[in-house]
Scaffold this motif. Structure first.
Motif, mmCIF file in Angstrom:
data_model
loop_
_atom_site.group_PDB
_atom_site.id
_atom_site.type_symbol
_atom_site.label_atom_id
_atom_site.label_comp_id
_atom_site.label_asym_id
_atom_site.label_seq_id
_atom_site.Cartn_x
_atom_site.Cartn_y
_atom_site.Cartn_z
ATOM 1 N N ASP A 24 30.463 48.724 49.997
ATOM 2 C CA ASP A 24 31.212 47.657 49.415
ATOM 3 C C ASP A 24 32.078 48.143 48.470
ATOM 4 O O ASP A 24 32.593 49.185 48.291
ATOM 5 C CB ASP A 24 30.590 46.344 48.800
ATOM 6 C CG ASP A 24 30.890 45.099 48.909
ATOM 7 O OD1 ASP A 24 32.296 44.996 48.359
ATOM 8 O OD2 ASP A 24 30.378 44.338 49.165
ATOM 9 N N MET A 25 32.981 47.200 47.645
ATOM 10 C CA MET A 25 33.768 47.784 46.470
ATOM 11 C C MET A 25 33.029 48.189 45.515
ATOM 12 O O MET A 25 31.788 47.705 45.463
ATOM 13 C CB MET A 25 34.898 46.577 46.093
ATOM 14 C CG MET A 25 35.812 46.064 46.879
ATOM 15 S SD MET A 25 37.017 47.358 46.987
ATOM 16 C CE MET A 25 38.166 46.566 48.431
ATOM 17 N N VAL A 26 33.504 48.819 44.443
ATOM 18 C CA VAL A 26 32.461 49.506 43.578
ATOM 19 C C VAL A 26 31.927 48.323 42.522
ATOM 20 O O VAL A 26 30.734 48.510 42.032
ATOM 21 C CB VAL A 26 33.175 50.702 42.500
ATOM 22 C CG1 VAL A 26 33.219 51.906 43.445
ATOM 23 C CG2 VAL A 26 34.566 49.915 42.237
ATOM 24 N N PHE A 27 32.671 47.292 42.420
ATOM 25 C CA PHE A 27 32.227 46.332 41.330
ATOM 26 C C PHE A 27 32.379 44.744 42.134
ATOM 27 O O PHE A 27 33.452 44.103 42.106
ATOM 28 C CB PHE A 27 33.231 46.004 40.234
ATOM 29 C CG PHE A 27 32.699 45.693 38.996
ATOM 30 C CD1 PHE A 27 31.526 44.777 39.124
ATOM 31 C CD2 PHE A 27 33.480 45.950 37.869
ATOM 32 C CE1 PHE A 27 31.226 44.047 37.849
ATOM 33 C CE2 PHE A 27 32.802 45.369 36.702
ATOM 34 C CZ PHE A 27 31.755 44.383 36.744
ATOM 35 N N PRO A 28 31.506 44.741 42.994
ATOM 36 C CA PRO A 28 31.659 43.293 44.001
ATOM 37 C C PRO A 28 31.725 42.084 43.158
ATOM 38 O O PRO A 28 32.456 41.172 43.512
ATOM 39 C CB PRO A 28 30.288 43.464 44.711
ATOM 40 C CG PRO A 28 29.964 44.706 44.780
ATOM 41 C CD PRO A 28 30.290 45.084 43.224
ATOM 42 N N PHE A 29 31.169 42.037 42.290
ATOM 43 C CA PHE A 29 31.067 40.614 41.191
ATOM 44 C C PHE A 29 32.517 40.381 40.715
ATOM 45 O O PHE A 29 33.160 39.162 40.820
ATOM 46 C CB PHE A 29 30.289 40.906 39.908
ATOM 47 C CG PHE A 29 30.218 39.520 39.276
ATOM 48 C CD1 PHE A 29 29.672 38.467 39.797
ATOM 49 C CD2 PHE A 29 30.895 39.292 38.076
ATOM 50 C CE1 PHE A 29 29.530 37.329 39.110
ATOM 51 C CE2 PHE A 29 30.967 38.257 37.342
ATOM 52 C CZ PHE A 29 30.192 37.165 37.784
ATOM 53 N N LEU A 30 33.266 41.641 40.256
ATOM 54 C CA LEU A 30 34.559 41.522 39.797
ATOM 55 C C LEU A 30 35.525 40.893 40.893
ATOM 56 O O LEU A 30 36.313 40.203 40.667
ATOM 57 C CB LEU A 30 35.157 42.546 39.255
ATOM 58 C CG LEU A 30 36.319 42.474 38.374
ATOM 59 C CD1 LEU A 30 36.148 41.865 37.033
ATOM 60 C CD2 LEU A 30 36.939 43.887 37.804
ATOM 61 N N ASN A 31 35.285 41.578 42.180
ATOM 62 C CA ASN A 31 36.076 41.382 43.308
ATOM 63 C C ASN A 31 35.935 40.092 43.634
ATOM 64 O O ASN A 31 36.943 39.117 44.046
ATOM 65 C CB ASN A 31 35.339 42.104 44.393
ATOM 66 C CG ASN A 31 36.482 42.393 45.580
ATOM 67 O OD1 ASN A 31 37.556 42.509 45.228
ATOM 68 N ND2 ASN A 31 35.827 42.815 46.679
ATOM 69 N N MET A 32 34.539 39.090 43.561
ATOM 70 C CA MET A 32 34.685 37.967 43.995
ATOM 71 C C MET A 32 35.286 37.073 42.717
ATOM 72 O O MET A 32 36.037 36.064 43.186
ATOM 73 C CB MET A 32 33.085 37.478 43.817
ATOM 74 C CG MET A 32 32.591 36.225 43.944
ATOM 75 S SD MET A 32 30.938 35.687 43.886
ATOM 76 C CE MET A 32 30.996 35.688 41.810
ATOM 77 N N LEU A 33 35.356 37.503 41.580
ATOM 78 C CA LEU A 33 36.030 36.574 40.450
ATOM 79 C C LEU A 33 37.544 36.685 41.013
ATOM 80 O O LEU A 33 38.349 35.641 40.631
ATOM 81 C CB LEU A 33 35.740 37.139 39.302
ATOM 82 C CG LEU A 33 34.626 36.814 38.324
ATOM 83 C CD1 LEU A 33 34.632 37.332 36.959
ATOM 84 C CD2 LEU A 33 34.439 35.429 38.415
ATOM 85 N N SER A 34 37.864 37.906 41.356
ATOM 86 C CA SER A 34 39.434 37.981 41.826
ATOM 87 C C SER A 34 39.857 36.916 42.776
ATOM 88 O O SER A 34 40.915 36.219 42.827
ATOM 89 C CB SER A 34 39.671 39.308 42.530
ATOM 90 O OG SER A 34 40.786 39.471 43.044
ATOM 91 N N TYR A 35 39.207 36.648 43.845
ATOM 92 C CA TYR A 35 39.352 35.655 44.858
ATOM 93 C C TYR A 35 39.251 34.306 44.025
ATOM 94 O O TYR A 35 40.485 33.609 44.159
ATOM 95 C CB TYR A 35 38.306 35.679 45.838
ATOM 96 C CG TYR A 35 38.544 34.198 46.696
ATOM 97 C CD1 TYR A 35 39.980 34.301 47.408
ATOM 98 C CD2 TYR A 35 37.834 33.186 46.651
ATOM 99 C CE1 TYR A 35 40.191 32.985 48.155
ATOM 100 C CE2 TYR A 35 38.231 32.112 47.378
ATOM 101 C CZ TYR A 35 39.284 31.956 47.959
ATOM 102 O OH TYR A 35 39.652 30.828 48.600
ATOM 103 N N TRP A 36 38.401 33.930 43.115
ATOM 104 C CA TRP A 36 38.410 32.409 42.755
ATOM 105 C C TRP A 36 39.526 32.325 41.797
ATOM 106 O O TRP A 36 39.881 31.207 41.677
ATOM 107 C CB TRP A 36 36.841 32.376 42.017
ATOM 108 C CG TRP A 36 36.111 32.262 42.952
ATOM 109 C CD1 TRP A 36 35.079 33.330 43.391
ATOM 110 C CD2 TRP A 36 35.609 31.265 44.150
ATOM 111 N NE1 TRP A 36 34.472 32.835 44.454
ATOM 112 C CE2 TRP A 36 34.695 31.589 44.930
ATOM 113 C CE3 TRP A 36 36.546 30.005 44.142
ATOM 114 C CZ2 TRP A 36 34.281 30.778 45.879
ATOM 115 C CZ3 TRP A 36 35.906 29.180 45.433
ATOM 116 C CH2 TRP A 36 34.708 29.566 46.248
#
Ligand code: HEM
Ligand SMILES: [Cu+2]
Lengths: 223, 589
Positions: B109-121
């Motif tokens: 996955d990406m290294v920081f999936p949580f931040l990645n999710m925030l990016s979409y929102w």
């Protein structure tokens, strides 16, 4: 408890686990790289602000106020130019020192000292923000506004509030960040994996915020 | 503290259990990619409809009376901004970047999936703010996608109240969203590659997305700062960009600001932005071309360095958008010079694509058609760019339809060609279904020929001096009657191309619903994303063990090998040879 309730609580438990999964799944070493990258990007933001400042200082048709007069303070009957800024700068530079100590003790896994040095750093940061609030309210009481001021070019106030405000926001976020990490250090959160990288990462951010201040200080107050 | 590279870390994947964590608040890069792409394509359709409305007005003036002049400007502005930022940037980086980076470098996955999710929102939030501006009093801003002050925020410009504020707020939120995603993409490429995947073995898709993201991290700050400063001008009455002036007969409250400063900040973002869209397209198209031509990409190293060089140079050409704004002539000379230098690495890339096709065993699949269409449109738009890069040629052509034709060819049509090539190419992996080849071909030929019908005549209109951003041409001496007829023809073509896109959506939905089950590797490709244990790949991508990489991603048609491709993760001693006694010799990559 009805069966529905049980199903729900199981679901919400899994929900929480799903959300925190990344912290279990991934280690931190990439975190430092990511922070560096963020800071370079943030540098571009501050650079653009400063370039904007230099540019409007040239285009404005009104004379630019003398910072040493505007930022003077009456103390013990003496009129001391830039005294508050000097103290603020001193406090912030000192906090960089205490942060460095925290990082050092993180290497030795000295939880207690790490906690205290981070707490002191946060305290200095909060002091800085407090003094900035004082400075803002003093200028506001003297009639300085984003759209104009009694001393000269209206852009003086615009830039002042914008740039120091943006930097102050960075310091305030940094204080919160420091306190969160410090309390996690104390609770032993990072001992589970014996990984104190986060202290260093916080330190990177904090030193950066200090460094930016030096530039703001030089460009805005001294010139 | 011992450092363990991510690829060597023991697995502790935690699979999401609930529907919500699996598909909505998901941290899985593949789900986030699809969310990004879906949102981007949805706003893209809005922008497409707006362009259709503009074409109706331009082609048949006085016929569609529901289009007011002010609305025309709002359509132009929203169309341009949505296409460039909210569609293409989000689709290439948030969509393809998210999907392909971890799969192509062999990460879970990406290294920081949580931040990645925030990016979409945050991206979704920025889109919602932008769309909200259609419904506020005064409507969306009509300042042109460049949002130049003073007119962007002075009375008289459509949407100078709430519209422009929402636009600026939306852009600022977009920058935050992009930064959260971008930090992930770059760090993942740098830190999370699997064993054997050296930087110089990465597929060019990853290279393009990687460098484009770095450009974004350095260029978007300028947009962010200009959005902040302009909203202060509007809300607080500061004068960063606003000079003293008379507007609608009244002296404004502003003085001493610099409109040119905004232009510099905007284009310091705006030009790299062109390459933020172009570099991922370059990368993706290289992979599609190489795979379907069954040839290794010509000059891989050169391609990588060209991407890097173009990325670097793109930061020192911005003022070629400001030749008519008033500049020191030496500046004009400098920026013309750097602009023409960028043509060198760009031309190298074009030659290499063509040479990749040379003597290839070309399979004319739908993705390949779109990829080859890209080569045509890109050469076309690139050549007119050489003209506009020269100050003396730009002066008369600036703000005419020649410019509209140029930038649509080079950064409108060309990246869209790659978007389609890439969607058709990776669709079987993403969905596990095959698309309808026949519908795909109809889609390609209609779009490809249609865009030429739209944009070729526009160059000629530009020579005549027909100005851009005009609601109607009125009666002028220098615009002949034939220009009006041409405009009508262009509009017919544009409406045709716009409506034709329905074929694409039908194809996608039909295939999702009832498509043939796709082979895990339908194109006989070599890169890792085709070699996942499941199709579509599951959470965590690789099952128990991460793949090990032995070579680059372009081992096609190697002499003596039985199949015409060697996957990246196939150990050298397992490669089947035509002549069983022979031993496989690894190429130098
Ligand atoms: C069928 C496809 C398209 C059609 C028919 C179309 C049509 C138009 C028209 C009529 C204008 C206004 C020209 C003027 O009045 O000056 C325009 C402007 C523009 N378009 Fe498109 N367009 C299409 C696709 C795209 C794409 C894919 C992009 C992505 C980069 C794009 C980017 C722009 C930009 C940046 C402007 C300038 C907006 C401004 O002047 O502020 N267009 N387009
Ligand atoms: Cu440019």
């Amino acid at each position: 408890m009805s069966s529905l309730d049980i199903a729900e609580s199981k679901n919400s438990q899994e929900f929480v686990e799903d959300w925190s999964a990344d912290k279990q799944t991934y280690h931190v070493p990439w975190g430092k790289a990511m922070m560096w990258l963020f800071l370079v990007s943030d540098t571009f933001i501050f650079t653009c602000f400063l370039v904007g400042y230099l540019n409007v200082r040239r285009t404005t048709t009104d004379p630019w106020p003398y910072p040493s007069e505007v930022f003077a303070l009456e103390l013990f009957g003496h009129n001391l130019p830039l005294i508050l800024i000097a103290i603020m700068t001193f406090v912030l530079i000192t906090s960089s020192g205490t942060m460095a100590m925290a990082v050092r003790y993180a290497h030795f896994r000295d939880k207690k000292k790490v906690f205290w040095f981070m707490a002191i750093t946060a305290f200095f940061g909060a002091t800085f923000v407090g003094m900035q609030v004082f400075e803002w309210s003093k200028l506001i009481s003297e009639g300085v506004r984003p759209w104009g001021n009694p001393f000269g070019a209206p852009q003086f106030g615009s830039i002042f509030f914008m740039v120091t405000g943006f930097h102050g926001l960075h310091v305030s976020i940094g204080v919160i960040y420091l306190l969160i990490v410090a309390s996690k250090v104390r609770r032993g959160h990072y001992d589970k994996k014996d990984n104190y990288e986060i202290v260093e990462i916080t330190g990177l951010y904090w030193h950066f915020v200090d460094l930016v201040w030096v530039f703001i200080f030089a460009f805005f107050y001294l010139w | 503290m011992s450092y363990v590279p991510i690829a060597d870390q023991p697995d502790e994947m935690h699979d999401p259990q609930t529907f919500i964590t699996k598909y909505i608040w998901s941290q899985d890069h593949k789900v986030i990619a699809i969310q990004y792409a879906g949102t981007a394509i949805a706003v893209g359709v809005v922008a497409l409809v707006l362009s259709g409305l503009m074409r109706l007005q331009l082609g048949f003036p006085d016929t569609f009376t529901f289009i007011e002049p002010a609305e025309y400007y709002q359509y132009v502005t929203m169309h341009g901004m949505i296409m460039v930022v909210y569609l293409l940037t989000a689709l290439f980086l948030g969509g393809f970047g998210n999907y392909l980076i971890p799969l192509q470098i062999g990460a879970r996955d990406m290294v920081f999936p949580f931040l990645n999710m925030l990016s979409y929102w945050f991206y979704l939030l920025s889109v919602l703010i932008l769309m909200a501006s259609f419904f506020v009093p005064g409507g969306p801003t009509g300042a042109g996608w460049t949002l130049y002050p003073p007119q962007a925020i002075t009375e008289g410009t459509p949407g100078a109240g709430a519209g422009i504020m929402l636009m600026l707020a939306s852009l600022a939120v977009f920058v935050v969203a992009f930064t959260m995603g971008g930090l992930n993409y770059v760090t993942t490429v740098l830190q999370a590659r699997t064993r054997g995947m050296t930087l110089m073995r990465m597929p060019l898709s990853v290279w393009g997305i990687f460098v484009a993201t770095i450009l974004g991290l350095f260029a978007f700050p300028a947009l962010f700062v200009s959005a902040v400063m302009m909203s202060f001008d509007k809300l607080l009455g500061t004068s960063f960009f606003m000079p003293a002036m008379i507007s609608l007969g009244e002296v404004v409250d502003y003085r001493g600001g610099s409109p040119i400063l905004f232009q510099h900040l905007f284009w310091f973002f705006g030009h790299p932005e062109v390459y933020i869209v172009a570099l991922p397209a370059f990368g993706l198209v290289s992979d599609v071309l190489s795979t379907h031509a069954r040839r290794n990409i010509f000059g891989y190293r050169m391609m990588v360095w060209a991407i890097v060089a173009i990325g670097g140079l793109s930061f020192i050409v911005w003022a070629h958008h400001m030749y008519v704004s008033g500049m020191n002539p030496y500046f004009g000379f400098f920026f013309a010079f750097t602009t023409l230098i960028i043509a060198i690495p760009t031309a190298i890339k074009v030659y290499n694509w063509v040479l990749t096709l040379w003597q290839g065993n070309i399979r004319l699949t739908v993705p390949m058609l779109f990829a080859m269409g890209f080569i045509f449109t890109f050469i076309h738009g690139g050549l007119t760019g050489l003209f506009l890069g020269n100050v003396t040629i730009d002066l008369p052509l600036s703000d005419t339809y020649f410019v509209v034709a140029h930038f649509h060819m080079v950064m409108g049509v060309s990246p869209v060609m790659v978007v389609f090539a890439a969607i058709y190419h990776w669709f079987p992996k993403i969905s596990g279904k095959m698309f309808d080849e026949r519908l795909g071909k109809i889609h390609f030929w209609g779009t490809f020929l249609g865009t030429y019908a739209i944009y070729l005549p526009m160059h000629y209109l530009g020579f005549l001096g027909v100005p851009r951003r005009y609601f109607a041409l009125g009666t002028t001496d220098f615009i002949p009657q034939s220009a009006f007829e041409l405009n009508a023809a262009i509009s017919v073509a544009a409406i045709f191309v716009g409506v034709l896109q329905i074929v694409f959506f039908i194809n996608i939905f039909k295939s999702l619903w009832s498509g043939k089950k796709a082979d895990p590797n339908p194109w006989d490709a070599t890169s890792l994303e085709w070699l996942t244990p499941d199709t579509p790949p599951r959470h965590g991508n690789w099952g128990h063990e991460l793949p090990t990489v032995y070579r680059w991603a372009y081992e096609y048609g190697s002499p003596g090998v039985k199949e015409d491709f060697v996957p990246q993760n196939l150990p050298p001693n397992e490669v089947q040879m035509e002549n069983p006694g022979e031993k496989y010799k690894e190429s130098e990559h």
